[in-house]
Enzyme design. Sequence first.
Site, mmCIF file in Angstrom:
data_model
loop_
_atom_site.group_PDB
_atom_site.id
_atom_site.type_symbol
_atom_site.label_atom_id
_atom_site.label_comp_id
_atom_site.label_asym_id
_atom_site.label_seq_id
_atom_site.Cartn_x
_atom_site.Cartn_y
_atom_site.Cartn_z
ATOM 1 N N CYS A 1 0.843 -1.188 0.000
ATOM 2 C CA CYS A 1 0.000 0.000 0.000
ATOM 3 C C CYS A 1 0.886 1.249 0.000
ATOM 4 O O CYS A 1 2.026 1.210 0.465
ATOM 5 C CB CYS A 1 -0.947 0.111 1.190
ATOM 6 N N ARG B 1 3.090 0.185 -5.313
ATOM 7 C CA ARG B 1 2.981 -0.449 -3.992
ATOM 8 C C ARG B 1 1.657 -1.189 -3.813
ATOM 9 O O ARG B 1 1.404 -1.782 -2.771
ATOM 10 C CB ARG B 1 3.115 0.615 -2.899
ATOM 11 N N TRP C 1 -2.993 -2.487 -1.589
ATOM 12 C CA TRP C 1 -2.726 -3.874 -1.954
ATOM 13 C C TRP C 1 -3.361 -4.689 -0.842
ATOM 14 O O TRP C 1 -2.910 -4.658 0.305
ATOM 15 C CB TRP C 1 -1.227 -4.131 -2.027
ATOM 16 N N ASN D 1 -0.612 1.885 5.924
ATOM 17 C CA ASN D 1 0.164 0.879 5.189
ATOM 18 C C ASN D 1 0.785 -0.034 6.236
ATOM 19 O O ASN D 1 1.439 0.432 7.149
ATOM 20 C CB ASN D 1 1.249 1.586 4.370
ATOM 21 N N GLY D 2 0.533 -1.340 6.097
ATOM 22 C CA GLY D 2 1.098 -2.289 7.059
ATOM 23 C C GLY D 2 0.050 -3.288 7.486
ATOM 24 O O GLY D 2 -0.972 -3.463 6.812
ATOM 25 N N GLU E 1 16.009 -16.630 -12.429
ATOM 26 C CA GLU E 1 15.567 -15.241 -12.597
ATOM 27 C C GLU E 1 14.736 -15.086 -13.880
ATOM 28 O O GLU E 1 13.716 -14.399 -13.893
ATOM 29 C CB GLU E 1 16.793 -14.302 -12.609
ATOM 30 N N LYS F 1 10.827 -13.871 -14.021
ATOM 31 C CA LYS F 1 10.450 -12.674 -14.775
ATOM 32 C C LYS F 1 9.293 -12.947 -15.726
ATOM 33 O O LYS F 1 8.352 -12.171 -15.811
ATOM 34 C CB LYS F 1 11.685 -12.188 -15.545
ATOM 35 N N GLU G 1 5.933 -13.567 -13.706
ATOM 36 C CA GLU G 1 5.269 -12.466 -13.019
ATOM 37 C C GLU G 1 4.637 -11.454 -13.961
ATOM 38 O O GLU G 1 3.655 -10.821 -13.591
ATOM 39 C CB GLU G 1 6.187 -11.783 -12.002
ATOM 40 N N HIS H 1 16.175 -36.754 -13.667
ATOM 41 C CA HIS H 1 15.685 -37.247 -12.381
ATOM 42 C C HIS H 1 14.212 -36.912 -12.190
ATOM 43 O O HIS H 1 13.725 -36.880 -11.058
ATOM 44 C CB HIS H 1 16.552 -36.670 -11.250
ATOM 45 N N LYS I 1 5.124 -3.645 -5.870
ATOM 46 C CA LYS I 1 6.566 -3.470 -5.997
ATOM 47 C C LYS I 1 7.287 -3.783 -4.693
ATOM 48 O O LYS I 1 8.328 -4.410 -4.676
ATOM 49 C CB LYS I 1 6.859 -2.033 -6.434
HETATM 50 O O1 M6R Z 1 12.685 -4.680 -2.778
HETATM 51 P P1 M6R Z 1 13.234 -6.064 -2.746
HETATM 52 O O2 M6R Z 1 14.443 -6.245 -3.607
HETATM 53 O O3 M6R Z 1 13.507 -6.542 -1.341
HETATM 54 O O4 M6R Z 1 12.106 -6.986 -3.339
HETATM 55 C C1 M6R Z 1 12.248 -8.374 -3.360
HETATM 56 C C2 M6R Z 1 11.227 -9.019 -4.255
HETATM 57 O O5 M6R Z 1 9.929 -8.728 -3.818
HETATM 58 C C3 M6R Z 1 11.367 -8.562 -5.708
HETATM 59 O O6 M6R Z 1 12.646 -8.792 -6.208
HETATM 60 C C4 M6R Z 1 10.342 -9.306 -6.595
HETATM 61 O O7 M6R Z 1 10.659 -10.652 -6.678
HETATM 62 C C5 M6R Z 1 10.272 -8.661 -7.982
HETATM 63 N N1 M6R Z 1 8.914 -8.416 -8.344
HETATM 64 C C6 M6R Z 1 10.829 -9.513 -9.054
HETATM 65 O O8 M6R Z 1 10.791 -8.895 -10.303
#
Ligand code: M6R
Length: 609
Positions: A2, A27, A74, A100-101, A482, A486, A489, A505, A604
């Site tokens: 949020c 956020r 969020w 937020n929290g 990675e 990517k 998501e 395996h 984010k």
């Molecule tokens: O702000 P941070 O690097 O701690 O965030 C960690 C993950 O939430 C962040 O890398 C997330 O996996 C991304 N959406 C990936 O693209």
Amino acid sequence: MCGIVGYLGNKKATEVLVEGLSKLEYRGYDSAGVAVNTGDELSIRKFKGRLAVLSDDLEKSPIQGTLGIGHTRWATHGEPSDVNSHPHFNKDKSIAVVHNGIIENYMELKEELQKEGYEFLSQTDTEVIAHLVDKYYEGNLFDAVYNATKKLRGAYAIGAICKDNNNELVAVRKDSPLIVGLGEGENFIASDIPAILKYTKNVYFLENGEFVHIQNDTVTVLDENRNVVKKEINEITWDVESASKGGYEHFMLKEIYEQPNGVKETLVRRLDENGDIKLDDIKMTKKDLEKINKVYIIACGTAYHAGLVGKYAIEKFAKIPVTCDIASEFRYNDPFVDENTLVILVSQSGETADTLASLRYAKDKGARIMSVTNVVGSSIARESDDVFYTWAGPEVSVASTKAYTTQLVSFYMIALDFAIKKGSITKEYYHEMIEKLKQMPEKVTKALEQENYIKEDIAKSIKDKDNAFYLGRGLDYSIAMEGALKIKEISYIHAEAFAAGELKHGTIALIEKGIPVIAIATQDSLFEKMVSSMEEVRARGAYVIAVAKEKNKEVEKSADKVIYIPDVDDILSSILTVLPLQLLSYYAAIERGCDVDKPRNLAKSVTVE
Ligand code: M6R
């Protein structure tokens, strides 16, 4: 998660709030709302859906007023809906709060308040805050917020306004980020800097437990015992342009193209006139390092994948054993952490709840704490003994790109610095590696030249697929992880990464005709073994897209398509290998009509556990 924002000044509050919220949508974007003091009442508008729903409504039916708070959500407690949107208010709508929290004891508080006659309209934890502030309100908003927070357990950044005072805004933070923007005759609160950059570059970073009391144009910061705190004004050096799209269709694409510069900045800002690495921000001496017998690298998501490369680099160069773990698991696994342990937290935002909790756990056990983060003044940065700032600039897109490559550069530098201090590499090798790192920005630019080929030939060929596999060995396995994250998501194609040697395996049972297999084969020492794995999946009908070094043209015999990266040492290849995978995810998402910068169900910055 949020985002919250608050304004008290001379401008029309809704304009400032909506502008601020537009910079905080990363956020969370399940719903958005504002509350504005009109002089006669608190006018509240809040809607499920993107910020555009709220801004359209405000355009059709404006609210007048120069004091207000806003929120982009969020969802945690309660589905995304109009009623669960913030701001929340007390029974006669004379007090409004944004939060937020997560309030961990909200159920208990809710039951107590219900017994006292308070009625709840929403399913959120935040509504207890509004009723608690009401309960303690005796004509002084600050006292009421102060007393209410004494009852709360959990994480919060809260902004509150009331109908009775058109010149007062109160805010507080504990474990959720909050900054104060200081303008000329106007002041702001916000979850993050981009929200207020259009108006001011001067900010206070609030510490845990600090309150801010804005009255007219006076800002007072108080600690948890109500002592006034003298804060330092921080001047932000980013401009609005670097926090906006700058002509690109999406933040993600802009940020992909900012990588040559991010890699360069992260590196050259820490090289002295002799070409040696000088880590001014890391106070760890040779003696401190001698004490360290193991390293933990802890992070989430993409930052965790950077940590896997970090483990590889530190073990190879500095010969210290490293364990890389996911932050949400680390502290529940009873890890061997003591005063001889170095714990490195990696986080773009510096606010990820699990990473921050891991930091505190390790600190309690006496470990030395280092962080690699992109946000100056973030919670993780402030609570670390040593901080290595990546110089990526603000990363807005939910999908992390430039933060990752700058984290990789950071790890190579940290590993080389440790190695030379420990004497585990020669001075010649150290300088040779630094020289090779200096060539990386140019190679990154070159690797990105494949954009059109990836867009037209590769992304289009996988756009209708439901599943994809990413294979790699050694360092390439980390990059495969990675790449798979990517594409999942942002394009919602189901993707999994596998160590190529594990195929037989179990995983190979999933290979069927036409399934895309992205085979990453950039490690010279493992190249032949990767080619064998490619042959194995191809024999079973897979559509193989290889990523290989330019010099390894023989890969073409075993792949349907090949994406080349510039020739580079195996150990440094990760910085280049990930680039085509980022572009592939981006264009696959575009082909599938996905909202690239705001993928579903994500935010984010994950500031809840
Ligand atoms: O702000 P941070 O690097 O701690 O965030 C960690 C993950 O939430 C962040 O890398 C997330 O996996 C991304 N959406 C990936 O693209």
